[in-house]
Design an enzyme around this catalytic site. Structure first.
Site, PDB file in Angstrom:
ATOM      1  CD  GLN A  56       5.293   1.995   9.186  1.00  0.00           C
ATOM      2  OE1 GLN A  56       5.376   2.900  10.021  1.00  0.00           O
ATOM      3  NE2 GLN A  56       5.438   0.746   9.529  1.00  0.00           N
ATOM      4  CD  GLU A  66      12.460  -2.100  13.095  1.00  0.00           C
ATOM      5  OE1 GLU A  66      12.111  -3.062  12.386  1.00  0.00           O
ATOM      6  OE2 GLU A  66      12.845  -2.230  14.259  1.00  0.00           O
ATOM      7  CE  LYS A 112      14.169  -7.028  -0.192  1.00  0.00           C
ATOM      8  NZ  LYS A 112      15.327  -6.356  -0.774  1.00  0.00           N
ATOM      9  N   GLY A 113       8.852  -5.097   4.371  1.00  0.00           N
ATOM     10  CA  GLY A 113       8.606  -4.450   5.668  1.00  0.00           C
ATOM     11  C   GLY A 113       9.306  -3.108   5.729  1.00  0.00           C
ATOM     12  CG  ASN A 167      -1.860   1.179   1.258  1.00  0.00           C
ATOM     13  OD1 ASN A 167      -1.579   2.237   0.676  1.00  0.00           O
ATOM     14  ND2 ASN A 167      -2.985   1.011   1.919  1.00  0.00           N
TER      15      ASN A 167
END
Lengths: 739, 153
Positions: free
Chosen positions: A639, A706, A702-703, A632
């Site tokens: 993020q 962080e 992958k996220g 998304n």
């Protein structure tokens, strides 16, 4: 890659609740006959409680009980029973265990009363006499006693390779530098809070602020000698955590203890000051010795880290893995030692280890590039790592070069002159800085359940969390796309310990782990749907396989003849009123261990430094991210923007200051602990480069929680050097260090 | 203790509390209006922002005895269906992440647009400077206030 749901910038599915005040956080739940607990914290850093007098508090009408180490009930007090899923090696802190004080602000009593005000007033009346011991809270003084832990919480630092000493000695260009950053606190705006409800038959329901409800569940079961199935933990919304909610905190233990003893619901909410009484990002000092040849080829890296821990647990982070991940170098040696202080154990804070190690490394590399007379971005290109040297494995994918290219173009890097102090605007010195970063893209085991009811509504669930990351939304998108339903027909449930097993929400692994489980369980629903569609009388799909059909917009149709279709609702009629129900447990994908999975970032920063006042403004940031497939783009951008803001805080503001006379953090409120505010944030651009990854997990994502922060603070520090010619090696870079 | 009749979100509420009780506590603990948040208790973070006669106020340091007949609006009463231009813009721009501070942000932004429907970028920054967001949503807050201003009549 854009599917019919994933890849779309859809609005957050829980967005409406969050703009109307409808989202409920832990402290906002109530129960009939609820009592309130207020925590009394130790005033000393180390010693013994000689006496604790609770009589004045107990004399107040409405105070129900004061729990201390003297009257605490005898449950299970072995320290191993207090270990949770994020515990470092060592002996975890046990609230009210005995009269020993191990750190300042240690919880030493809980006053429980009919109202919050009364409990708080009662807490003031508790009189404590201490025996003071001498304590160690001064990091610099204790660095001489730094030690290698028996066991690392993080990965063990990689063994050296090549011949670093000789390569350093022979290098034409060398730098030695020491970088440090202070202790920092997470400071989510929501307080840590727990409401424990003791129920008939010895069952317990708890509303908790936590990044993994099953961690609290297991912790309570172990610490109170209960069966896990008798403990139900609920946490639908988390008001920020950033790592502070990875471990169950002491308010949970105290609320459960009080509820169990008093047989009535007890709520314990911490104050902002008490939010500084548990874990923090550890103060860390890093020493670098780097060598290159005159062309800027990296010849040797020595990286030694010294990180803060407590006296009772060995907390460590992946601080020194980054040279092997980010650079190609034949001669490397690293080490990581711990400095044990009389403080509460440090706790993972957004990109633990990465934020620290990449900050030091990327500043030191900038110094080396300058010494070699090479443009800092050019230096990275020349020393680009094609494989993870720590593991000797290729990356699962790495489009960092594309991040360099797109980021530099957007930023206008080619117009930069190497010389510091070469750009000026009025009395502002202008500096442009660069840094790169990486973050692990791990997949953990996770389970999921899907129920498709005959009205065509799909509910998918997993006991994960949404700490603001967008979990509710992206999981709904993955489920909707896989089963072929519109997004509004899909509900994703989380934050309930009775749901299928989930890892903690942390480490940027939720999309990878839970997302893969959601995909898998929805694939099973797909199979069942096709089987049902084939049972429809004269089904046009009778001979079709899953590969032959599309399932989207509520229809199952033949790919080569879309007019031949069965609606999902028609198919569900065949189930005779029964829902389709599937459960899966998803494991990391096969063959993954052959690759090293990392997301990458390239950050370009412009600062303006007032030459007279030393004030710094981060006027422009371009953050280019290679994070695999983006589920998304809207929540993904959020993020990364948040990560950039965190980087600004780390670089410019954040510092919890230890008063070594008292052994206590001094600035424990939002007045004196500075986090970034609106005025600190200016132009930020986020770029996601196209990155295909067939190895990382079934989604190729992958996220992003962080990767957005890790290279920001060094890029700012490097920009400040470019602006001023001054190398500040100690965070935060406040104006006094620039004057 | 004293009984206070409070005009909140167009309704009259009664609370039996000490005069120096912060309005925030009355809202959250006595009246169950938990959309307004506690973040610091010292008027530093803005999570507790409500409207008092249309002006943004920090309810964590606002004693209930000072409210009098003033009209209080909380996030629950900003619009009937969550369709205030600021709420719609917030959703569209994906401002909220964890969401905890956002009631305060939205109440500050809507108070700004009440008195200044077409604020400049600088005026937006000046109005929003006192609301802290730990998720770091500031960039989108700026975008969303500007977007809401285009939709405010």
């Amino acid at each position: 890659m854009i599917g019919n749901q994933t890849g779309k910038p859809v609005n957050r599915v829980d967005g409406r609740l969050k703009v109307t005040g409808g989202a409920k956080y832990a402290a906002e739940f109530t129960a009939p006959n609820m009592a309130y607990g207020f925590v009394v914290n130790s005033k000393i850093a180390k010693g013994k409680i000689k006496s604790i007098d609770t009589s004045k508090a107990l004399a107040l009408d409405g105070v129900l009980e004061v729990f201390t180490h003297e009257n605490r009930p005898g449950y299970v007090w072995g320290d191993k029973n207090y270990q949770d899923k994020d515990s470092p090696p060592g002996s975890p802190f046990r609230p009210l265990y005995d009269n020993e004080v191990q750190f300042s602000m240690q919880p030493i009593a809980l006053v429980v009363a009919e109202t919050y005000e009364l409990a708080r007033y009662g807490a003031i009346l508790v009189e404590v006499e201490y025996e003071n011991y001498s304590f160690d809270t001064d990091f610099e003084k204790n660095i001489k006693q730094a030690y290698i832990p028996e066991k690392y919480k993080s990965s063990k630092p990689p063994e050296p390779w090549g011949n670093p000493d000789e390569a350093l000695a022979n290098a034409a260009v060398k730098i030695e530098a020491e970088y440090s950053h202070p202790s920092e606190h997470h400071n989510p705006i929501e307080m840590h809070a727990s409401l424990a409800i003791w129920e008939e038959g010895g069952k317990l329901t708890v509303y908790d602020k936590i990044q993994g409800v099953q961690n609290s569940q297991q912790y309570i079961a172990n610490a109170f000698g209960m069966q896990q199935e008798d403990v139900h933990v609920i946490s639908p919304f988390v008001g920020g955590a950033f790592g502070s909610g990875l471990r169950p905190q002491y308010q949970l233990f105290l609320a459960v203890l009080a509820a169990r003893e008093l047989k009535r619901p007890v709520k314990v909410v911490l104050t902002r000051q008490q939010m500084f009484s548990f874990g923090h990002r550890p103060k860390t000092v890093q020493k670098f010795a780097l060598g290159a040849d005159t062309d800027g080829k990296l010849k040797a890296v020595q990286h030694d880290a010294f990180g803060e821990t407590s006296k009772f647990e060995d907390y460590s982070e992946n601080v020194v893995i980054w040279p092997g991940v980010l650079y190609n170098c034949d001669n490397v040696k690293v080490s990581h030692k711990l400095v044990a202080l009389d403080v509460y154990t440090p706790l993972d804070m957004r990109a633990p280890g990465g934020t620290t190690g990449i900050y030091g490394l990327e500043c030191a590399i900038d110094e080396l590039a300058y010494k070699a007379g090479v443009d800092p971005l050019e230096f990275r290109k020349m020393n680009y790592s094609e494989k993870d040297q720590n593991e000797g494995k290729p990356f699962s994918s790495k489009e960092l070069r594309e991040c360099y290219r797109q980021g530099a173009e957007k930023f206008g890097w080619e117009k930069r002159s190497l010389e510091p102090r070469s750009m000026k605007e009025g009395h502002n010195l202008i500096g442009w800085g660069f840094a790169q970063g990486a973050w692990e893209a791990t997949q953990k085991q996770a389970a999921a359940k899907a129920v498709l009811t005959t009205d065509g509504k799909l509910t998918v669930s997993c006991a994960t969390a949404d700490i603001g990351t967008g979990t509710y939304t992206v999981m709904s998108q993955i489920a909707a796309e896989t089963v072929g339903l519109p997004l509004e027909d899909v509900t994703f449930k989380l934050g309930d310990s009775s749901l299928p097993k989930s890892p903690l929400q942390g480490g940027s692994w939720t999309v990878s782990s839970v997302g893969s489980a959601v995909k898998l369980v929805c694939d099973k629903v797909r199979e069942k749907l096709l089987q049902l569609a084939q049972q429809v009388a004269n089904s046009p799909l009778a001979n079709a396989t899953l590969d032959d059909v599309n399932i989207e917009d509520g229809k199952i149709s033949l790919k080569n003849d879309p007019a031949k279709a069965v609606t999902i609702k028609e198919a569900l009629v065949q189930s005779q009123g029964k829902s389709i129900e599937e459960n899966v447990s998803s494991e990391p994908v096969e063959g993954q261990q052959k690759y090293s999975p990392y997301a990458h970032s390239a950050t370009f920063v412009e600062v303006k430094v007032d030459e007279d006042l030393g004030t710094v403004k981060v006027t422009r940031v371009v953050s280019a991210i290679a994070g695999g497939r983006i589920i998304n783009p809207k929540t993904a951008r959020s993020q990364i923007l948040g990560g950039v803001v965190w980087g600004i805080g780390a670089a410019m503001e954040e510092e919890t200051v230890m008063d070594n006379n008292l052994g206590r953090f001094m600035n424990h409120d939002l007045d004196k602990y500075h986090v970034p505010v609106n005025a600190d944030v200016h132009d930020i651009e986020v770029i996601f480069v196209e990155e295909k990854d067939d190895h990382v997990n079934p989604l190729g994502a992958k996220g992003l929680g962080e990767i957005g922060i890790v290279s920001v603070a060094p890029a700012i520090a490097n920009a400040i050097f470019h602006a001023t010619g001054k190398r500040v090696r100690e965070l935060p870079i406040t104006l006094d260090k620039l004057l | 203790m004293a009984t206070y009749k409070l005009q909140i979100n167009g309704r009259t509420y009664e609370a039996d509390v000490e005069p120096d009780t912060p309005l925030l506590w009355v809202l959250r603990d006595n009246l169950g209006l938990v959309g307004t948040k506690f973040g610091c208790g010292i008027a530093q973070c803005g999570a507790c922002t409500v409207h008092v006669n249309g002006n943004a106020m920090r309810s964590c340091v606002y004693p209930v005895s000072a409210v009098g007949n003033s009209k209080i609006t909380t996030i629950e009463g900003l619009s009937a269906d969550g369709d205030h231009p600021v709420q719609l813009a917030w959703d569209e721009v994906d401002v909220a992440q964890c969401g905890y501070c956002q009631a305060g942000q939205i109440m500050t932004a809507s108070a700004l647009l009440n008195r200044n429907p077409k604020p400049s970028a600088e005026e937006i920054d000046n109005a929003m400077h006192g609301n802290i967001c730990r998720c770091g949503t500031y960039h989108r807050i700026r975008e969303a206030v500007a977007l809401a201003a285009t939709k405010t009549k």
